[in-house]
Design a protein around this motif. Structure first.
Motif, PDB file in Angstrom:
ATOM      1  N   LYS A 163       0.669  -1.200  -0.027  1.00 53.07           N
ATOM      2  CA  LYS A 163       0.070   0.106   0.056  1.00 53.07           C
ATOM      3  C   LYS A 163       1.045   1.284  -0.099  1.00 53.07           C
ATOM      4  O   LYS A 163       0.677   2.227  -0.603  1.00 53.07           O
ATOM      5  CB  LYS A 163      -0.816   0.074   1.170  1.00 53.07           C
ATOM      6  CG  LYS A 163      -2.184  -0.693   1.031  1.00 53.07           C
ATOM      7  CD  LYS A 163      -3.104  -0.696   2.335  1.00 53.07           C
ATOM      8  CE  LYS A 163      -4.506  -1.295   2.075  1.00 53.07           C
ATOM      9  NZ  LYS A 163      -5.485  -0.779   2.865  1.00 53.07           N
ATOM     10  N   VAL A 164       2.039   1.340   0.638  1.00 54.44           N
ATOM     11  CA  VAL A 164       2.855   2.504   0.927  1.00 54.44           C
ATOM     12  C   VAL A 164       3.774   2.630  -0.545  1.00 54.44           C
ATOM     13  O   VAL A 164       3.728   3.398  -1.182  1.00 54.44           O
ATOM     14  CB  VAL A 164       3.932   2.117   1.845  1.00 54.44           C
ATOM     15  CG1 VAL A 164       4.751   3.536   1.832  1.00 54.44           C
ATOM     16  CG2 VAL A 164       2.997   2.274   3.344  1.00 54.44           C
ATOM     17  N   TYR A 165       4.132   1.281  -0.977  1.00 48.83           N
ATOM     18  CA  TYR A 165       4.673   1.129  -2.346  1.00 48.83           C
ATOM     19  C   TYR A 165       4.091   1.951  -3.416  1.00 48.83           C
ATOM     20  O   TYR A 165       4.567   2.478  -4.362  1.00 48.83           O
ATOM     21  CB  TYR A 165       5.244  -0.122  -2.624  1.00 48.83           C
ATOM     22  CG  TYR A 165       6.104  -0.996  -1.672  1.00 48.83           C
ATOM     23  CD1 TYR A 165       6.879  -0.029  -0.731  1.00 48.83           C
ATOM     24  CD2 TYR A 165       6.360  -2.052  -1.669  1.00 48.83           C
ATOM     25  CE1 TYR A 165       7.835  -0.640   0.094  1.00 48.83           C
ATOM     26  CE2 TYR A 165       7.186  -2.789  -0.896  1.00 48.83           C
ATOM     27  CZ  TYR A 165       7.963  -2.067  -0.040  1.00 48.83           C
ATOM     28  OH  TYR A 165       8.729  -2.552   0.889  1.00 48.83           O
ATOM     29  N   ASP A 166       2.571   1.522  -3.454  1.00 48.77           N
ATOM     30  CA  ASP A 166       1.888   1.845  -4.638  1.00 48.77           C
ATOM     31  C   ASP A 166       1.650   3.452  -4.306  1.00 48.77           C
ATOM     32  O   ASP A 166       1.635   4.300  -5.511  1.00 48.77           O
ATOM     33  CB  ASP A 166       0.345   1.280  -4.481  1.00 48.77           C
ATOM     34  CG  ASP A 166       0.426  -0.304  -4.653  1.00 48.77           C
ATOM     35  OD1 ASP A 166       1.588  -0.704  -5.408  1.00 48.77           O
ATOM     36  OD2 ASP A 166      -0.469  -0.929  -4.579  1.00 48.77           O
ATOM     37  N   SER A 167       1.640   3.999  -3.247  1.00 49.62           N
ATOM     38  CA  SER A 167       1.316   5.223  -3.047  1.00 49.62           C
ATOM     39  C   SER A 167       2.573   6.042  -3.518  1.00 49.62           C
ATOM     40  O   SER A 167       2.528   7.375  -4.125  1.00 49.62           O
ATOM     41  CB  SER A 167       0.917   5.627  -1.607  1.00 49.62           C
ATOM     42  OG  SER A 167       0.933   6.957  -1.199  1.00 49.62           O
ATOM     43  N   PHE A 168       3.894   5.535  -3.022  1.00 46.41           N
ATOM     44  CA  PHE A 168       4.857   6.108  -3.486  1.00 46.41           C
ATOM     45  C   PHE A 168       5.133   5.902  -5.042  1.00 46.41           C
ATOM     46  O   PHE A 168       5.500   7.098  -5.569  1.00 46.41           O
ATOM     47  CB  PHE A 168       6.227   5.459  -2.917  1.00 46.41           C
ATOM     48  CG  PHE A 168       7.376   5.548  -3.354  1.00 46.41           C
ATOM     49  CD1 PHE A 168       8.059   6.680  -3.407  1.00 46.41           C
ATOM     50  CD2 PHE A 168       7.985   4.541  -4.164  1.00 46.41           C
ATOM     51  CE1 PHE A 168       9.400   7.067  -3.911  1.00 46.41           C
ATOM     52  CE2 PHE A 168       9.515   4.561  -4.699  1.00 46.41           C
ATOM     53  CZ  PHE A 168      10.104   6.089  -4.518  1.00 46.41           C
ATOM     54  N   GLU A 169       4.948   5.020  -5.755  1.00 46.90           N
ATOM     55  CA  GLU A 169       5.046   4.970  -7.300  1.00 46.90           C
ATOM     56  C   GLU A 169       3.893   5.914  -8.001  1.00 46.90           C
ATOM     57  O   GLU A 169       4.311   6.617  -8.904  1.00 46.90           O
ATOM     58  CB  GLU A 169       4.575   3.570  -7.587  1.00 46.90           C
ATOM     59  CG  GLU A 169       5.648   2.523  -7.190  1.00 46.90           C
ATOM     60  CD  GLU A 169       5.296   1.037  -7.651  1.00 46.90           C
ATOM     61  OE1 GLU A 169       4.019   0.737  -8.258  1.00 46.90           O
ATOM     62  OE2 GLU A 169       5.949   0.273  -7.310  1.00 46.90           O
ATOM     63  N   SER A 170       2.933   6.377  -7.328  1.00 44.20           N
ATOM     64  CA  SER A 170       2.061   7.180  -7.973  1.00 44.20           C
ATOM     65  C   SER A 170       2.653   8.683  -7.732  1.00 44.20           C
ATOM     66  O   SER A 170       1.994   9.693  -8.389  1.00 44.20           O
ATOM     67  CB  SER A 170       0.634   7.115  -7.026  1.00 44.20           C
ATOM     68  OG  SER A 170       0.583   7.828  -5.868  1.00 44.20           O
ATOM     69  N   LYS A 171       3.529   8.778  -6.790  1.00 45.64           N
ATOM     70  CA  LYS A 171       4.187  10.301  -6.601  1.00 45.64           C
ATOM     71  C   LYS A 171       5.298  10.614  -7.587  1.00 45.64           C
ATOM     72  O   LYS A 171       5.935  11.702  -7.710  1.00 45.64           O
ATOM     73  CB  LYS A 171       4.447  10.461  -5.212  1.00 45.64           C
ATOM     74  CG  LYS A 171       3.472  10.434  -4.170  1.00 45.64           C
ATOM     75  CD  LYS A 171       3.930  10.599  -2.890  1.00 45.64           C
ATOM     76  CE  LYS A 171       2.966  10.427  -1.735  1.00 45.64           C
ATOM     77  NZ  LYS A 171       1.865  11.057  -1.978  1.00 45.64           N
ATOM     78  N   ILE A 172       5.652   9.353  -8.160  1.00 44.14           N
ATOM     79  CA  ILE A 172       7.151   9.702  -8.963  1.00 44.14           C
ATOM     80  C   ILE A 172       6.690   9.174 -10.495  1.00 44.14           C
ATOM     81  O   ILE A 172       5.875   8.363 -10.635  1.00 44.14           O
ATOM     82  CB  ILE A 172       8.175   9.129  -8.371  1.00 44.14           C
ATOM     83  CG1 ILE A 172       8.045   7.411  -8.556  1.00 44.14           C
ATOM     84  CG2 ILE A 172       8.725   9.386  -7.014  1.00 44.14           C
ATOM     85  CD1 ILE A 172       9.342   6.470  -8.066  1.00 44.14           C
TER      86      ILE A 172
END
Length: 146
Positions: free
Chosen positions: A7-16
């Motif tokens: 969930k954190v990885y997906d949120s991070f990937e959406s920011k970059i």
């Protein structure tokens, strides 16, 4: 209930926007994201949920809410930007070229990192001031009316 790290990885990937991982396997990407997450966690000073991992390193022990996930992913973005700035590809021209044109790019990157850290600090201050989506009632502190 434990929160999956994905969930954190997906949120991070959406920011970059990342092409660094274009030809990597998903396992290698997740391993890299885990290292970035481990570097980001110390920036989150007082989380309300546990940021420790289970033995599989696939879940947090705590149940993170959306604010905590967003804050962690923003700190991950800061760590990723910092890694980008200090990559050898960006630093090498500073030592190879006489005109130091690459230094302007490095300054822009550093400014972006500074801006992103300010966003993370703003998100964190909002996180600390609220409970369950409502502002904390500070009148109950230090002799206030109960």
């Amino acid at each position: 209930m434990a929160t999956p790290l994905t969930k954190v990885y997906d949120s991070f990937e959406s920011k970059i926007l990342e092409d660094e991982w274009g030809d990597w396997t998903i396992e290698d990407i997740r391993a890299d994201e885990f290292q970035i997450l481990c570097a980001a966690i110390p920036w989150f000073k007082f989380p309300r949920s546990s940021l420790e991992f289970d033995e599989t390193q696939e879940n947090f022990l705590g149940d993170l809410d959306n604010k905590e996930i967003q804050l962690l992913s923003t700190y991950m973005k800061c760590e990723w930007i910092d890694r980008t700035i200090t990559s050898w590809e960006n630093l090498k021209p500073l030592y190879d070229e006489r005109d130091f044109s690459q230094s302007n790019l490095i300054d822009k990157f550093r400014e972006k990192l500074k801006d992103e850290r300010e966003v993370a600090h703003w998100q964190e201050s909002n996180y600390y001031r609220s409970r369950d989506g409502k502002p904390f009632d500070f009148s109950k502190m230090a002799g206030g009316v109960q």
